[in-house]
Design an enzyme around this catalytic site. Structure first.
Site, short mmCIF file in Angstrom:
data_model
loop_
_atom_site.label_atom_id
_atom_site.label_comp_id
_atom_site.label_asym_id
_atom_site.label_seq_id
_atom_site.Cartn_x
_atom_site.Cartn_y
_atom_site.Cartn_z
CB ALA A 1 2.33 0.14 0.84
CG ASN B 1 5.94 5.97 12.77
OD1 ASN B 1 6.76 5.57 13.58
ND2 ASN B 1 6.09 5.78 11.46
CE LYS C 1 9.68 6.82 3.45
NZ LYS C 1 8.33 7.44 3.42
CD1 TRP D 1 8.50 1.01 0.79
CD2 TRP D 1 6.69 1.40 -0.44
NE1 TRP D 1 8.73 2.15 0.05
CE2 TRP D 1 7.63 2.40 -0.71
CE3 TRP D 1 5.46 1.43 -1.10
CZ2 TRP D 1 7.41 3.43 -1.63
CZ3 TRP D 1 5.22 2.47 -2.01
CH2 TRP D 1 6.18 3.45 -2.25
CB SER E 1 0.91 7.05 9.72
OG SER E 1 2.01 7.18 10.59
N GLY F 1 9.72 9.45 0.38
CA GLY F 1 8.77 10.55 0.24
C GLY F 1 7.41 10.18 0.80
CE LYS G 1 8.63 9.36 7.33
NZ LYS G 1 7.64 8.27 7.48
#
Length: 337
Positions: free
Chosen positions: A138, A255, A104, A11, A253, A134, A190
Site C-alpha cells: 500500500a 510478516n 489475503k 490498503w 512486509s 499480487g 506466501k
C-alpha cells in the site's frame, strides 16, 4: 462508477485514492465512527501511510449504507472481519454488484475455506466475487509507484470489469485469471514463507538461506494449492512467486518484520504486538499446517513454522531439522502431489 471501499487501513486508503484518480465516485468506509471523523478531518492516515493525503472529494463514513448504490464494492478489511463485513452487506447491496476482496488469508472460522467461498455463502448467488491479489505494498501504490496485480474470478465479466476499473496508466496494471483458487491460496500461503524468511534474517543466516527458503517454500505451497484444486502455473505468476518475492524481501512486509523479531529471540505474540498490525502469516501457518495434514501433502517448511509459532519450538533447531531431512532429488516432490 460509484465504488465503495470498505476499510480504512493502508490498503483500503491506497485503493480509494487510486480509484479516485481513475475518475470514479469513491466512498471510503470504516467500522469505527471516531476513525471516520478523524480521517475526514485530518485527511491522512499518518501511522500507515505517512505523507499521503486523502483527496477531499472522497467521503469517509462509518455508515455501511454507503454501499447501497455502488456498482462495485471493495472489501479491504482485516482478514478476521471479511466474512462478518460481507454478511452485513447482504441486505444492503443491489443484485449483481461485483465484490472485490483484497484480503489475503483463509476463513479459520469455517474450516479454512477461501474468502471468496465465505463471501459467496453469506451474500448468496448473484454477486460475482473477484480476488484482487499480487505483489502490492500500500505504501507504494498510494504514491503511484508502478505496480502489477491479478484480478481472479470464475466470472470473466467481473474480472474484466475489475481490470477496467483499477487499471491506471503507467502506475497500476491489472491482469485477469479464472483460477481464483490458486490466486487466493498463493496470496494466503506466501505469508507463511515471508514470516519464515524474516526469521531467517533475524537469525542472521544470509541470502543463500533465504533464497533456499523462498524457493522450496513456493514448491510446497504450490503443491498444497494444486491438491486443493488450483492450477500450478498460477503459483509462477503474480499471486504466487511475485507476491512471495515482495513479501519476503521488503521491510514494508509485516510478516517479514515479525519474523525478524522472532529470529532474534522474541516469541510470536510479542513480535506481533511490536509490529502493531495483523501478521497474516501467523494465522496462515495454522491453516496451511492443518490443510496439509488433511490432504496428506508434504509441507516441511510449514510444519517447521507451526512448530516454532504454535508449539514453542526453537527457530534455530527448526532450521537444523529442515537441513537434516533425508536426501531427495529436486523434482522428487513435484508441485503436483
Amino acid at each position: 462508477m460509484k465504488i465503495s471501499v470498505l476499510g480504512s487501513g493502508g490498503w483500503g486508503t491506497a485503493l480509494a485514492i487510486l480509484l479516485h484518480h481513475n475518475n470514479h465516485e469513491v466512498t471510503m468506509w470504516t467500522f469505527f465512527p471516531e476513525e471516520a471523523e478523524r480521517l475526514d478531518r485530518e485527511r491522512t492516515n499518518e501511522k500507515l501511510l505517512p505523507g499521503v493525503m486523502i483527496p477531499p472529494e472522497i467521503p469517509i463514513t462509518s455508515d455501511l449504507s454507503c454501499a447501497r448504490d455502488a456498482g462495485l464494492v471493495v472489501l479491504a478489511v482485516p482478514s478476521f472481519a471479511v466474512t462478518a463485513t460481507a454478511g452485513n452487506l447482504a441486505p444492503i447491496i443491489r443484485p449483481g454488484t461485483v465484490v472485490v476482496n483484497v484480503g489475503k488469508g483463509l476463513d479459520s472460522q469455517n474450516g479454512y475455506c477461501r474468502f471468496s467461498e465465505s463471501i459467496s455463502r453469506v451474500l448468496g448467488s448473484g454477486h460475482p466475487v473477484v480476488a484482487l491479489t499480487g505483489p502490492t505494498h500500500a505504501e507504494e501504490v498510494s504514491r503511484g509507484i508502478p505496480t502489477a496485480i491479478l484480478a481472479a474470478s470464475t466470472d470473466r465479466e467481473a474480472a474484466q470489469l475489475t481490470q477496467d476499473v483499477f487499471m491506471s496508466g503507467v502506475c497500476f496494471r491489472v491482469y485477469t485469471s479464472d483460477d481464483i483458487i490458486g490466486a487466493e491460496l498463493g496470496g494466503a500461503f506466501k505469508n507463511i514463507i515471508a514470516l519464515g524468511a524474516g526469521i531467517s534474517d533475524g537469525l542472521g543466516l544470509g541470502d543463500n538461506s533465504k533464497a533456499a527458503f523462498m524457493t522450496r517454500g513456493l514448491t510446497e505451497i504450490a503443491r498444497l494449492g494444486v491438491a486443493l484444486g488450483a492450477r500450478q502455473e498460477t503459483f509462477a505468476g503474480l499471486s504466487g512467486v511475485g507476491d512471495l518475492i515482495v513479501t519476503c524481501t521488503s521491510m514494508h512486509s509485516r510478516n517479514r518484520r515479525a519474523g525478524i523479531l522472532i529470529g532474534k529471540g522474541k516469541d510470536a505474540q510479542t513480535a506481533m504486538k511490536e509490529v502493531g498490525a495483523v501478521v497474516e502469516g501467523y494465522y496462515a501457518t495454522e491453516a496451511g499446517y492443518h490443510l496439509a495434514q488433511k490432504m496428506g501433502v508434504s509441507m516441511p517448511i510449514t510444519t517447521a513454522m507451526y512448530h516454532v509459532l504454535y508449539e514453542g519450538g526453537s527457530a534455530r533447531e527448526a532450521i537444523g531439522m529442515l537441513m537434516g531431512r533425508e536426501k531427495k532429488g529436486e523434482t522428487e516432490e513435484l508441485w503436483i502431489h
